[in-house]
Design an enzyme around this catalytic site. Structure first.
Site, mmCIF file in Angstrom:
data_model
loop_
_atom_site.group_PDB
_atom_site.id
_atom_site.type_symbol
_atom_site.label_atom_id
_atom_site.label_comp_id
_atom_site.label_asym_id
_atom_site.label_seq_id
_atom_site.Cartn_x
_atom_site.Cartn_y
_atom_site.Cartn_z
ATOM 1 N N GLY A 248 0.790 -1.221 0.000
ATOM 2 C CA GLY A 248 0.000 0.000 0.000
ATOM 3 C C GLY A 248 0.821 1.269 0.000
ATOM 4 N N PRO A 291 5.112 -4.729 -1.696
ATOM 5 C CA PRO A 291 4.980 -3.552 -2.567
ATOM 6 C C PRO A 291 4.607 -3.962 -3.991
ATOM 7 C CG PRO A 291 7.290 -4.082 -2.235
ATOM 8 C CD PRO A 291 6.514 -5.021 -1.355
ATOM 9 N N GLY A 292 3.693 -3.230 -4.580
ATOM 10 C CA GLY A 292 3.321 -3.458 -5.977
ATOM 11 C C GLY A 292 3.386 -2.157 -6.737
ATOM 12 N N ARG A 293 2.407 -1.287 -6.473
ATOM 13 C CA ARG A 293 2.374 0.042 -7.082
ATOM 14 C C ARG A 293 3.679 0.793 -6.867
ATOM 15 N NH1 ARG A 293 -2.351 3.376 -7.090
ATOM 16 N NH2 ARG A 293 -3.184 1.959 -5.519
ATOM 17 N N TYR A 334 -11.786 5.180 -9.838
ATOM 18 C CA TYR A 334 -11.383 5.795 -8.574
ATOM 19 C C TYR A 334 -11.333 7.318 -8.606
ATOM 20 C CZ TYR A 334 -9.253 1.155 -7.680
ATOM 21 O OH TYR A 334 -9.010 -0.172 -7.503
ATOM 22 N N CYS A 361 -17.023 5.039 -26.321
ATOM 23 C CA CYS A 361 -18.374 5.595 -26.396
ATOM 24 C C CYS A 361 -18.978 5.585 -25.000
ATOM 25 C CB CYS A 361 -19.217 4.769 -27.365
ATOM 26 S SG CYS A 361 -20.812 5.520 -27.734
ATOM 27 N N GLU A 362 -18.460 6.476 -24.169
ATOM 28 C CA GLU A 362 -18.816 6.532 -22.758
ATOM 29 C C GLU A 362 -18.471 7.914 -22.239
ATOM 30 O OE1 GLU A 362 -20.583 4.652 -19.663
ATOM 31 O OE2 GLU A 362 -19.884 3.441 -21.357
ATOM 32 N N TYR A 390 -1.672 -0.891 -12.436
ATOM 33 C CA TYR A 390 -3.113 -0.982 -12.657
ATOM 34 C C TYR A 390 -3.584 -0.323 -13.946
ATOM 35 C CZ TYR A 390 -2.594 -2.275 -7.817
ATOM 36 O OH TYR A 390 -2.156 -2.882 -6.670
#
Length: 438
Positions: A248, A291-293, A334, A361-362, A390
């Site tokens: 995190g 740890p990732g991010r 998010y 198309c959003e 991500y």
């Protein structure tokens, strides 16, 4: 735009990453394009390892592969000596195909299928991070069938709500993850695991959220968890060999973000573990983090080609790029914020405020609201940094848009590590019913 890692502005006034000109990368590999600064990834891995070595504690640093999982990334992590977290059969398969040592793999997830558990057991992974009693029962059964002792960590919720987005806070009591510490459920899970014939309980795991800038949440978590483990020792005679405090750790996305260094996070955690274990008369466990991010996030930059624009007088100017929520879902999911720059004109002065729209198309497909850029032109290359975590991991085929390519850059060399999807890939698994006349 803040430049990360090896990124710089070259003599042409253009963005350079890993010694490679970003405009030339876009021309060679197409856009959208994920560009990863390999040296930056390795630097972050080594910073966490060095911090633990200086702490004097036994440790494992496990890369949380959900942030970005490809064979090339798994291989890089293996070379750096880290362990690996996976949360699905797909991530496990990717790691094994890359030749990652199974004994250094940890399997997470709140609803692992029987097939995933069997695959993990049969390949000899290092441990499971068990999330519920259903899983514990299945692991015990499958272990007995194979005559194996299954290494497990119990994921517990310490009741700490990190200062983060509500959708990515996972350490609070009301969570789909883990055994609740406050109600007595976690203690019951320890008792279950100790009594299970085929389970070998290594210790506990917790994770309090993502994109955390301060260390006080980790300090409070360690204090609560070790107090709980002292209770487990007194009531059940259990002392953990492993204490996993999750990940995190935050990164820089936009002005105002103030992440700590890997060393600052590790020092705060390690110091607290030493103090609390001494106070509660517990043997020092091996300390694990995930740890990732913080390893890949700011090492990734997405390159887009600018296309159409739409100006509403007195209101807003929309600038559209050839990607969007299909390669970066985080702004829609998010309300995540990013910086950006024109990679082909890094030194030009900002002249206008625009909003960067994706091509889906959003209406919600907006990458950046209200950013100042030089006067944009069709064909300009927009660089969005800090998209290493991500982005590709959540990439999707909404509107049947093919997913981007991924390149690693280092010392002036660019290597394709994920090929761009082709239109034929989009229909490769489709089947027409036989009753439909062609």
């Amino acid at each position: 735009m803040l430049l990360h890692g090896t990124s710089r502005i070259d003599e042409k006034g253009q963005l350079e990453i890993g010694g490679c000109n970003a405009v030339e990368l876009a021309a060679e590999f197409g856009t959208p394009l994920f560009v990863y600064d390999e040296a930056q990834i390795r630097s972050k891995c080594r910073a966490f390892v060095t911090a633990f070595q200086e702490s004097g504690l036994a440790f494992q640093v496990a890369y949380a592969s959900k942030a970005f999982c490809t064979m090339a990334m798994c291989k890089l992590i293996e070379e750096e000596g880290l362990s690996l977290d996976v949360v699905s059969g797909g991530e496990l398969y990717t790691a094994l195909e890359a030749g990652f040592p199974a004994e250094r793999i940890h399997f997470h997830g709140n609803n692992k299928s029987i097939e995933e558990m069997e695959m993990a057991l049969d390949t000899g992974i290092g441990c499971f991070v068990a999330d519920n009693f259903y899983e514990l029962g299945l692991l015990n059964q499958l272990g007995k069938e194979r005559g194996k002792q299954v290494n497990v960590l119990l994921r517990i919720t310490p009741g700490v709500e990190a200062h983060t987005h509500e959708y990515i806070s996972t350490g609070q009591q009301d969570s789909k993850f883990g055994f609740d510490m406050m109600s007595g459920q976690a203690l019951e899970a320890i008792q279950f695991a100790l009594n299970a014939e085929a389970l070998h309980l290594l210790g506990t795991h917790c994770h309090i959220g993502s994109q955390i800038f301060e260390t006080n949440g980790f300090v409070l978590t360690v204090e609560r968890v070790i107090s709980f483990l002292a209770e487990a020792k007194a009531k059940l005679g259990f002392e953990p060999a492993v204490l996993n405090v999750g990940g995190g750790f935050g990164i820089y996305y936009v002005e105002g973000d103030t992440p700590r260094t890997p060393g600052e996070y590790v020092k705060a955690i390690a110091t607290t573990v030493r103090r609390e274990c001494e106070e509660h008369d517990l043997a020092l466990p091996e300390l694990w983090i995930e740890p990732g991010r913080s390893i890949v996030g700011d090492a990734g930059t997405t390159l887009y080609r600018i296309g159409s624009t739409k100006e509403i007088p007195g209101m807003r100017k929309y600038v559209a790029v050839d990607g969007g929520m299909t390669d970066n879902l985080r702004p829609a999911l998010y309300q995540a914020k990013y910086e950006a720059a024109l990679a082909n004109r890094m030194l030009d002065e900002a002249e206008e405020t625009v909003s960067i729209a994706g091509k889906c198309c959003e209406s919600g497909d907006m990458l950046i609201w209200d950013i100042q850029l030089p006067k944009v032109r069709a064909g300009d290359i927009l660089a969005v940094p800090s998209t290493g975590a991500y982005g590709y991991a959540m990439a999707n085929n909404y509107n049947r848009i093919a997913r981007p390519a991924v390149v690693f850059v280092r010392d002036g060399h660019a290597e394709l590590v994920v090929e761009r999807e082709q239109l034929s890939d989009l229909v490769r698994l489709d089947r027409l019913p036989k009753r439909i006349n062609l």
